[in-house]
Design a protein around this motif. Structure first.
Motif, PDB file in Angstrom:
ATOM      1  N   GLU A   2       0.820  -1.204   0.000  1.00 37.89           N
ATOM      2  CA  GLU A   2       0.000   0.000   0.000  1.00 37.89           C
ATOM      3  C   GLU A   2       0.859   1.261   0.000  1.00 37.89           C
ATOM      4  OE1 GLU A   2      -2.103  -3.260   2.267  1.00 37.89           O
ATOM      5  OE2 GLU A   2      -0.164  -2.264   2.430  1.00 37.89           O
ATOM      6  N   SER A  25      -3.230   3.500  -2.807  1.00 36.70           N
ATOM      7  CA  SER A  25      -3.022   2.694  -4.005  1.00 36.70           C
ATOM      8  C   SER A  25      -2.154   1.503  -3.639  1.00 36.70           C
ATOM      9  CB  SER A  25      -2.355   3.522  -5.104  1.00 36.70           C
ATOM     10  OG  SER A  25      -1.086   3.986  -4.682  1.00 36.70           O
ATOM     11  N   GLY A  26      -2.156   0.510  -4.514  1.00 38.61           N
ATOM     12  CA  GLY A  26      -1.250  -0.619  -4.354  1.00 38.61           C
ATOM     13  C   GLY A  26      -1.712  -1.706  -3.423  1.00 38.61           C
ATOM     14  N   ASN A  76     -10.914   4.937  -3.548  1.00 42.52           N
ATOM     15  CA  ASN A  76      -9.758   4.607  -2.709  1.00 42.52           C
ATOM     16  C   ASN A  76      -9.346   5.802  -1.842  1.00 42.52           C
ATOM     17  OD1 ASN A  76      -9.759   2.129  -3.911  1.00 42.52           O
ATOM     18  ND2 ASN A  76      -7.679   2.239  -4.695  1.00 42.52           N
TER      19      ASN A  76
END
Length: 112
Positions: A2, A25-26, A76
């Motif tokens: 993340e 993100s991620g 998100n």
């Protein structure tokens, strides 16, 4: 892994409001608990607020009834609406994923 980017900090006068943003993100954002910590110069990190994947929110005693955390899983993004700000709210605010700070923080300064 993340990654988050915090924004929305600034300088306001006592009694003012700010809205912080944490864009992640991620990672599986929707299933993670997202929150905020803060750290003022010379002080320990302090828990501010958190929100679980099911939307349940919880707050530190010093901000309860003044701050509101919310999330938009489609974007998100987690928001921290801060009202009735006080000089003691001055700190660097960090977004956390599952209680771990992941970004560089955003500075909030409240003048008397």
């Amino acid at each position: 892994q993340e990654h988050v980017v915090e924004s929305g900090g600034g300088t306001v006068r006592s009694g003012g409001s700010l809205r912080l943003f944490c864009i992640a993100s991620g990672g599986p954002f929707g299933s993670n608990a997202i929150g905020w910590l803060r750290q003022a110069p010379g002080k320990e990190r302090e828990f501010v607020a958190g929100i679980l994947s099911n939307g349940h929110s919880y707050y530190g005693n010093s901000v309860r009834d003044r701050f509101t955390i919310s999330r938009d899983n489609y974007k998100n993004t987690v928001y921290l609406q801060m009202n009735d700000l006080k000089p003691e709210d001055t700190a660097l605010y960090y977004c956390t994923v599952n209680d771990q700070p992941k970004g560089h923080g955003t500075q909030v300064t409240v003048s008397a």
